[in-house]
Design a protein around this motif. Structure first.
Motif, PDB file in Angstrom:
ATOM      1  N   LEU A   7     -40.689 -19.327  -3.647  1.00  0.00           N
ATOM      2  CA  LEU A   7     -41.378 -19.880  -2.661  1.00  0.00           C
ATOM      3  C   LEU A   7     -40.438 -21.410  -3.118  1.00  0.00           C
ATOM      4  CD1 LEU A   7     -44.911 -19.487  -1.160  1.00  0.00           C
ATOM      5  CD2 LEU A   7     -42.484 -19.609  -0.598  1.00  0.00           C
ATOM      6  N   SER A   8     -40.730 -21.555  -4.554  1.00  0.00           N
ATOM      7  CA  SER A   8     -39.880 -22.810  -5.032  1.00  0.00           C
ATOM      8  C   SER A   8     -38.498 -23.120  -5.183  1.00  0.00           C
ATOM      9  CB  SER A   8     -40.501 -22.041  -6.842  1.00  0.00           C
ATOM     10  OG  SER A   8     -39.959 -21.811  -7.966  1.00  0.00           O
ATOM     11  N   ASN A   9     -37.865 -21.266  -5.464  1.00  0.00           N
ATOM     12  CA  ASN A   9     -36.611 -21.504  -4.662  1.00  0.00           C
ATOM     13  C   ASN A   9     -36.009 -21.355  -3.642  1.00  0.00           C
ATOM     14  OD1 ASN A   9     -36.372 -21.317  -7.601  1.00  0.00           O
ATOM     15  ND2 ASN A   9     -37.066 -18.954  -8.170  1.00  0.00           N
ATOM     16  N   SER A  10     -36.748 -21.200  -3.062  1.00  0.00           N
ATOM     17  CA  SER A  10     -36.343 -20.639  -1.264  1.00  0.00           C
ATOM     18  C   SER A  10     -37.820 -20.560  -0.033  1.00  0.00           C
ATOM     19  CB  SER A  10     -35.637 -19.477  -1.177  1.00  0.00           C
ATOM     20  OG  SER A  10     -35.177 -19.605   0.402  1.00  0.00           O
ATOM     21  N   PHE A  11     -38.106 -21.898   0.365  1.00  0.00           N
ATOM     22  CA  PHE A  11     -39.205 -22.470   0.714  1.00  0.00           C
ATOM     23  C   PHE A  11     -39.298 -21.061   2.392  1.00  0.00           C
ATOM     24  CE2 PHE A  11     -42.396 -24.082   4.312  1.00  0.00           C
ATOM     25  CZ  PHE A  11     -43.149 -23.309   3.632  1.00  0.00           C
ATOM     26  N   ARG A  12     -40.565 -19.950   2.416  1.00  0.00           N
ATOM     27  CA  ARG A  12     -39.780 -19.194   3.634  1.00  0.00           C
ATOM     28  C   ARG A  12     -41.287 -19.192   4.082  1.00  0.00           C
ATOM     29  NH1 ARG A  12     -35.999 -14.063   2.893  1.00  0.00           N
ATOM     30  NH2 ARG A  12     -34.046 -15.147   2.771  1.00  0.00           N
ATOM     31  N   VAL A  54     -45.203 -17.219   2.429  1.00  0.00           N
ATOM     32  CA  VAL A  54     -46.199 -18.371   2.108  1.00  0.00           C
ATOM     33  C   VAL A  54     -47.456 -17.374   3.159  1.00  0.00           C
ATOM     34  CG1 VAL A  54     -47.880 -20.261   3.231  1.00  0.00           C
ATOM     35  CG2 VAL A  54     -45.853 -21.188   2.638  1.00  0.00           C
TER      36      VAL A  54
END
Length: 442
Positions: free
Chosen positions: A242-247, A251
């Motif tokens: 999530l820190s690299n690519s929020f999706r 979550v």
């Protein structure tokens, strides 16, 4: 050669056949063992065999008496009348509640409840759970080693049947059910990774199911909580993703993994809370038990230390050297197999199957759990129990299977796996006779 290959054509059916043959052998050894041993505690929970007042058939009562030894007495008694004495809380709350629930429901169905009925129920639970654990291990092996053959998965599952835990997987002990729930949780967790694309809600729900299975396993045996390391690692990996690519899918995965982790922790906390309410919140008690005043009150930790002298290096005495020698083969195998799994080749990153790339971290995580258990048992616990609590950890079984001729997990065949298997068989048979006569090791 052709007849041997047929074994792997229908592996599950042949595993069931091997299971019943092995269990019959252990029961025969136990029932033929001499006398009641130096401890007659079992007689307190079973009526005399010549009692004509009605009850279980003589043969069944005799078998229950032979298998209800050592800790099994605590499990059967607690399931019969609840936890009365403080030290009884060292024995799996989940197992005793399951026994009591089944016995009560059978009585509601019109089946008479005789003295010893709880022992019969517990023995049936142990046998059923062990069989389910074997079948789950077969499936788990195929998932963790996606390129392996039915032969390797069959060998691993067969080795669990012949486990040095032996008669403890037949008697009223919590080991077999803890193993089944642990393997079931691992299967669900392993299948929560899709072959392609991001995880769906169905994949994420398998993480929650695995957490529930691990949590229930922990109510049977406290070492089941080590399974939670799988969910802990997954939570960290998801958070990193999530820190690299929020999706939103990430979550959702993180929340569900967190809920699964809560379920694992609850498996340990709930029995402690019930005991705390009973011993520490009781009105009109002048002097509370010492553990009630601790910042993290745990009746389990207290009774292990107070009644069984469990603690760092407390078991390291000259008189216990024979028990350390007895445990050495399993300590060595579990340690060596843990290192083997940590060094196991990763799945090639170029493969298009994301599930296959995911299974190697699972293998290494299971290895870490096994190494932690081995170190804790060696330094803190009654070391001889390693032979039975190892039954809930699959890595050492895969290690032996991979070292057998034809092992197909990059393990080779140089290790004397045949000697290890002979040791397991001989140890389990001798153990069955000693256990039924109320003799150590237990």
């Amino acid at each position: 050669m052709r007849s041997v290959s047929r074994v792997y054509d229908n592996p599950r059916r042949n595993l069931v056949a091997l299971f019943f043959v092995w269990k019959t052998l252990l029961l025969l050894v136990a029932c033929c063992s001499p006398g009641s041993g130096y401890d007659t505690s079992t007689d307190l929970i079973l009526p005399p065999e010549n009692d004509d007042a009605g009850g279980l058939p003589i043969i069944l009562q005799y078998t229950v008496g032979k298998l209800t030894r050592w800790d099994a007495i605590y499990f059967v008694q607690a399931s019969k009348r609840g936890y009365v004495f403080e030290q009884e809380w060292a024995f799996g709350w989940g197992f005793t509640r399951l026994i009591a629930s089944i016995a009560t429901n059978l009585e509601a169905l019109g089946i008479n409840r005789y003295p010893g009925s709880e022992g019969v129920v517990a023995i049936l639970i142990s046998h059923t759970s062990h069989l389910l654990a074997v079948l789950c291990l077969f499936s788990l092996t195929l998932v963790i080693f996606p390129t392996c053959s039915n032969k390797f998965a069959f060998t691993a599952a067969a080795l669990h049947i012949l486990s040095p835990a032996g008669v403890f997987l037949s008697a009223p002990y919590a080991e077999s059910t803890c193993a089944f729930l642990s393997f079931l949780g691992c299967v669900c967790f392993s299948k929560s990774f899709p072959s392609r694309g991001p995880p769906t809600l169905l994949h994420d729900s398998l993480v929650l199911v695995s957490g529930i299975a691990f949590g229930v396993a922990t109510t049977f045996r406290s070492n089941g909580i080590l399974n939670g390391l799988l969910l802990l690692e997954e939570a960290f990996n998801t958070l990193l993703g999530l820190s690299n690519s929020f999706r939103l899918a990430g979550v959702r995965r993180l929340i569900i993994t967190g809920l699964g982790g809560v379920c694992v922790g609850a498996g340990f906390v709930i029995p402690q809370y019930i005991a705390y309410q009973e011993y520490c919140r009781e009105p009109n008690v002048e002097v509370l038990r010492p553990w009630c005043a601790k910042s993290l009150p745990s009746i389990y930790s207290f009774v292990q230390e107070h009644y069984w002298n469990v603690g760092l290096f407390r078991y390291w005495t000259l008189s216990n050297i024979p028990l350390f020698l007895l445990a050495t083969p399993m300590l060595a195998v579990m340690g060596a197999s843990g290192i083997w799994a940590l060094r196991h080749p990763r799945q090639p990153e170029k493969t298009g199957d994301a599930n296959q790339r995911a299974v190697s971290p699972i293998l290494r995580n299971l290895a870490v759990s096994q190494i932690i258990l081995t170190l804790l048992t060696f330094t803190t616990a009654h070391v001889q129990i390693i032979s039975r609590i190892s039954s809930a950890y699959p890595v050492w079984i895969w290690y032996i299977a991979s070292k057998m001729p034809g092992g197909d997990t990059h393990g080779g065949s140089s290790s004397p796996s045949g000697k290890l298997i002979r040791y397991m068989v001989i140890y389990a048979i001798i153990q069955a006779g000693l256990y039924a006569s109320f003799l150590p090791p237990a």
